[in-house]
Scaffold this active site. Sequence first.
Site, PDB file in Angstrom:
ATOM      1  N   GLU A 186      -6.602  10.104 -37.186  1.00 35.46           N
ATOM      2  CA  GLU A 186      -6.800   9.942 -35.736  1.00 35.46           C
ATOM      3  C   GLU A 186      -7.427  11.180 -35.079  1.00 35.46           C
ATOM      4  OE1 GLU A 186      -2.927   8.628 -34.420  1.00 35.46           O
ATOM      5  OE2 GLU A 186      -2.972   6.885 -35.727  1.00 35.46           O
ATOM      6  N   GLU A 202      -3.582  -0.017 -42.004  1.00 35.27           N
ATOM      7  CA  GLU A 202      -2.267  -0.166 -41.353  1.00 35.27           C
ATOM      8  C   GLU A 202      -2.197  -1.492 -40.613  1.00 35.27           C
ATOM      9  OE1 GLU A 202      -1.433   3.212 -38.810  1.00 35.27           O
ATOM     10  OE2 GLU A 202      -2.258   4.624 -40.258  1.00 35.27           O
TER      11      GLU A 202
END
Length: 569
Positions: free
Chosen positions: A166, A279
């Site tokens: 991220e 994910e």
Amino acid sequence: MQFKIQNLFSSKLNFLCLFFAISSITAIGQGLRTYATEAGLNFGTMATIQQFRPNPKGYKDTLSTQFNMTFPGNELKFKNVEKERGVFNFAYSDSVIAFAEAHGMKSRGHCLIWHSFSQNPAWLTDRWYGTNPWSRAELLSIMKTHITSVVSHYKGRISEWDVINEGIGIGDGHPNGLRKSPWQSIIGDDYIDSAFVYAHRADPTAYLYFNEYGGEGAIASEYAKRDTVYNLAKRLLARGIPIHGIGFEAHFGNYVNTGAISANMKKLGELGLRVSITELDMMNTTNLPNNWKNLMNACLENYNCTSFVTWGIDDKTSWMGSDCGCLIWDSTFVRKSAVYKVLSDAMKAANPNISAQRKAFAAQLPYPQTPLPKAATPTINYCQGETAVPLSVVGSKLRWYSTLTGNVYDLFAPTPSTKDVGTKSYFVSQTISGLESQRVEIKITVTAPTTWYQDLDGDGKGDQMVKLVACAQPTGYVKEASTGINDISSDNNLNVYPLPFKESVMIRLNNGDNQIVGVRILNLSGVTVEQNDEVNKSFISVGAGLSKGVYIALITTSNKTYSTRIVKL
Ligand code: 9MR
């Protein structure tokens, strides 16, 4: 063998064991795992400690029969694995990785470097901000130790790592869209480069990923983020950074544009990159199974989509809470038949040619073992002073990434002689569109006549990336003058010849205020041949003996206009 079989049947208990073994083999034979393996796909899920340890309702059987990849969801995060500086705890992660190995499953490593304040240990975050923050060198060294220790611990055992998690921050105001995390702010943009380099060194067989949410291209409002990830990957590749894949976290809502996701996978594939869905969870799984079907098809139609990973097996332990209904098994650990069926059907119907391509692609070793994209040819010109920019060494060439243009330049291929071995400063400069230029001083440790390394952490030993220090000369931009450096003008008393630029370059230094503060002639290894650092002059000259003669460079300045004359004696 006969003897063994007879013995096996000699007690009821053994018979039952065999029965369960056979039924579990049957389950593998018919489950998602088999179809995924046939399609060359890693079909995975992270294993939560809450489920894995207590093993409710045969959790582990489901894990090993339905999936061919698993890994710890949280226990490899910095906070958990290096709670105390330099002390590593692999207790839980080891048990999951061992389970994966015992069942012939692959593993992912999640994750090495993440900005999340709460997911890093206090000893680290205490000096992220405040009056005594880490220095660049300290944080690089912390990062290096962490990545090297964790990746080395699983060398050859974890097939893909989320190196940066991220790292994009649309809205943070960074020109390239990077998240202005403490890693970025303290180390600089090249923290990403270094993280990948450290990870690659620790395990050259692992595929290294930049993992991001909202970069999948699932909805139009996230296209900017998608493009930011793409551009970052392209720049990293262009300067030789060992990045091998992009992780699509894929925490999705009700609407997912799988066509756009597929197109994004394809585009990343054209860069030579893998894509892993890392994910996945989707809202309303029970009512909207086609979202799963379409996403699976998007992956299957792209040979570079190598992993399809859900964020847990069942709704009970989903980070989204059981109301979301986000996963394939419900909160009582009953498989949702509709979504299970669409996934099985999609994988069974996978195009065999693409599956074959995926298998071949997935078997390729991680680069730099494979050729890297070619870089643009540089033009070495003059210097007006700029801040440091990242450099790297590719083969025996010094490669420079310009922060102004975003371009990559292979500057020169030095062949230092044995007497040059040691740490030394070199100067390079680059003209940017004729108006501005950058100049950097780089300290390079030469350990062998053709090998150049950067000393990243100040330990006196060479690393792969090149360390940059701020330009030692006064900085500031000055618009290029009416006469450029290649201009040849005559002087009454001298014959004028072109400076043989093929073997040298002249650099004019100035303080941005109509004063020349230095002029020098460099050879193409960046070594200063001659220099004159007289200050506050409006006229300055330097002479150099080069193989084609003795040259003198004369510069005069008036009202921020520079005249350059190159003369040969
Ligand atoms: O699901 C994870 C949850 O159990 C943890 O408390 C949390 C913080 O470590 O992280 C969750 O997983 C995140 C993943 O590591 C990165 N992408 C977003 C995931 C969901 O928040």
